[in-house]
Design an enzyme around this catalytic site. Structure first.
Site, PDB file in Angstrom:
ATOM      1  N   GLU A   1     -10.958 -14.326-115.970  1.00 38.02           N
ATOM      2  CA  GLU A   1     -10.253 -13.545-114.948  1.00 38.02           C
ATOM      3  C   GLU A   1     -10.071 -12.098-115.392  1.00 38.02           C
ATOM      4  OE1 GLU A   1      -6.134 -13.233-114.637  1.00 38.02           O
ATOM      5  OE2 GLU A   1      -5.703 -14.913-115.966  1.00 38.02           O
TER       6      GLU A   1
ATOM      7  N   LYS B   1       3.328 -19.850-118.047  1.00 34.53           N
ATOM      8  CA  LYS B   1       4.240 -18.961-118.767  1.00 34.53           C
ATOM      9  C   LYS B   1       5.655 -19.485-118.699  1.00 34.53           C
ATOM     10  CE  LYS B   1       1.361 -15.225-117.451  1.00 34.53           C
ATOM     11  NZ  LYS B   1       0.853 -15.911-116.254  1.00 34.53           N
TER      12      LYS B   1
HETATM   13  N1  PSU Z   1      -2.215 -15.215-117.733  1.00 31.52           N
HETATM   14  C1  PSU Z   1      -1.944 -14.235-118.624  1.00 31.52           C
HETATM   15  N2  PSU Z   1      -1.637 -13.002-118.120  1.00 31.52           N
HETATM   16  C2  PSU Z   1      -1.686 -12.733-116.767  1.00 31.52           C
HETATM   17  C3  PSU Z   1      -1.968 -13.782-115.846  1.00 31.52           C
HETATM   18  C4  PSU Z   1      -2.224 -15.001-116.403  1.00 31.52           C
HETATM   19  O1  PSU Z   1      -1.948 -14.467-119.829  1.00 31.52           O
HETATM   20  O2  PSU Z   1      -1.481 -11.594-116.381  1.00 31.52           O
HETATM   21  C5  PSU Z   1      -2.053 -13.549-114.355  1.00 31.52           C
HETATM   22  C6  PSU Z   1      -3.112 -14.503-113.820  1.00 31.52           C
HETATM   23  O3  PSU Z   1      -4.089 -13.737-113.166  1.00 31.52           O
HETATM   24  C7  PSU Z   1      -2.377 -15.408-112.860  1.00 31.52           C
HETATM   25  C8  PSU Z   1      -1.360 -14.451-112.337  1.00 31.52           C
HETATM   26  O4  PSU Z   1      -3.227 -15.933-111.863  1.00 31.52           O
HETATM   27  O5  PSU Z   1      -0.906 -13.803-113.538  1.00 31.52           O
HETATM   28  C9  PSU Z   1      -0.267 -15.167-111.590  1.00 31.52           C
HETATM   29  O6  PSU Z   1       0.344 -14.278-110.715  1.00 31.52           O
HETATM   30  P1  PSU Z   1       1.350 -14.802-109.570  1.00 31.52           P
HETATM   31  O7  PSU Z   1       2.481 -15.422-110.337  1.00 31.52           O
HETATM   32  O8  PSU Z   1       1.742 -13.580-108.827  1.00 31.52           O
HETATM   33  O9  PSU Z   1       0.583 -15.788-108.731  1.00 31.52           O
END
Ligand code: PSU
Ligand code: MN
Length: 308
Positions: A26, A160
């Site tokens: 990603e 996370k």
């Molecule tokens: N994992 C990481 N750092 C990030 C992300 C994931 O170590 O920045 C990102 C990913 O792209 C994940 C997104 O899909 O955060 C999730 O965002 P939201 O909670 O707005 O869906």
């Protein structure tokens, strides 16, 4: 004739044609998850790890309206330096293409793009999930719905710990997404190996993971699966340490009125500040470890296909 939906790099096009193992990566983690220049170093290192493990890396992003599967070094650097990239999920991936914008792909959008290109394995850091307080905010990442729909194996270090991990597991169960602890009976908590929550399933090798996926496909079960690979022990930050920073980061987000797509990037950068950079060092270590495992899984899947 309609324009093709995406443009693979030369390396990815050659790997697709030859049926070689490929690992999708990603790009939101590059543009919204880590500061410059660590973001570029992480992205380059992760690609090198996948190459060393006999697979081909395919970092995915939308550059000036083109969905790119695999970036060359100059593209990767300009994306890592950019400040205005959109953060793209299922809802707005095609919007960025239609309007000629540049954007990075979240887990959800990367899965969609990988599946469209015929790539079945993807490495990231942590998936999005159910936010704490979701019972009032309704903030649940589109990553969970994508896992239910799109047949890509996503290797992460859990979700996370800023999220509500038990609600995240509940939603994944409802949606029928297998959650597999790799070498652990516990669902890992990103910066820490332990969350106190049991991983619904456990497998200890890439070969077993490939066999599980093959059995799902044989039954025609749609959707992806989540491989939860704990951060290497030497890089982890203990839960007692991380919990204090998380509480402060969540309080700051509330005080600053942060909502929607901005929540996750805001919390990650607050964690970076509060930890004096330690959260970033751990984040890089876990992404590297996930890339290694994802490459092994991609190799095992191709080996299994050749046998059958
Ligand atoms: N994992 C990481 N750092 C990030 C992300 C994931 O170590 O920045 C990102 C990913 O792209 C994940 C997104 O899909 O955060 C999730 O965002 P939201 O909670 O707005 O869906
Ligand atoms: Mn959200």
């Amino acid at each position: 004739m309609a324009e093709p939906a995406f443009r693979p790099s030369a390396a990815v096009a050659a790997a697709l044609a030859a049926g070689r193992p490929i690992v999708a990566l990603e790009s939101t983690i590059i543009t919204h998850g880590m500061p410059w220049p660590d973001n570029l170093r992480m992205a380059q290192r992760v690609e090198a790890i996948i190459t060393e493990a006999s697979a081909v890396p395919a970092t995915i992003a939308v550059l000036d309206g083109t969905l790119r599967i695999g970036l060359d070094p100059a593209d990767l650097e300009s994306l890592a330096r950019s400040s205005g990239a959109m953060k793209l999920s299922r809802a707005d991936l095609a919007f960025a293409i239609a309007t000629g914008r540049t954007g990075s792909t979240t887990v959800a959008a990367t899965m969609l793009a990988a599946a469209a290109a015929g790539i079945g394995v993807f490495a990231t850091g942590g998936i999005g999930g159910v936010h704490r307080g979701a019972e009032t905010s309704f903030d649940i990442s589109a990553d969970l719905e994508e896992l239910a729909r799109t047949a890509v194996i996503v290797v992460c270090a859990g979700a996370k710990a800023i999220l509500d991990l038990s609600k995240t597991l509940e939603v994944l169960e409802t949606k029928g997404v297998p959650v597999v602890g790799h070498g652990t009976a516990e669902f890992p908590a990103f910066w820490s190996r332990s969350s106190g929550l049991t991983a619904p399933l456990r497998l200890d090798s890439a070969g077993e993971i490939a066999a599980f996926q093959a059995a799902r496909e044989a039954l025609g079960i749609p959707g992806g699966m989540l491989i939860a690979n704990p951060i290497p022990a030497e890089a982890e930050i203990g839960r007692e340490t991380i919990d204090g920073w998380i509480a402060s980061a969540l309080r700051a987000a509330e005080e600053d009125g942060i909502t929607g797509k901005a929540v996750t990037p805001y919390l990650l950068s607050k964690m970076f500040e509060l930890s004096g950079g330690r959260s970033l060092v751990a984040n890089i270590a876990l992404v590297e470890s996930n890339a290694r495992l994802a490459a092994e899984i991609a190799v095992a899947l191709k080996a299994a296909q050749r046998v059958s």
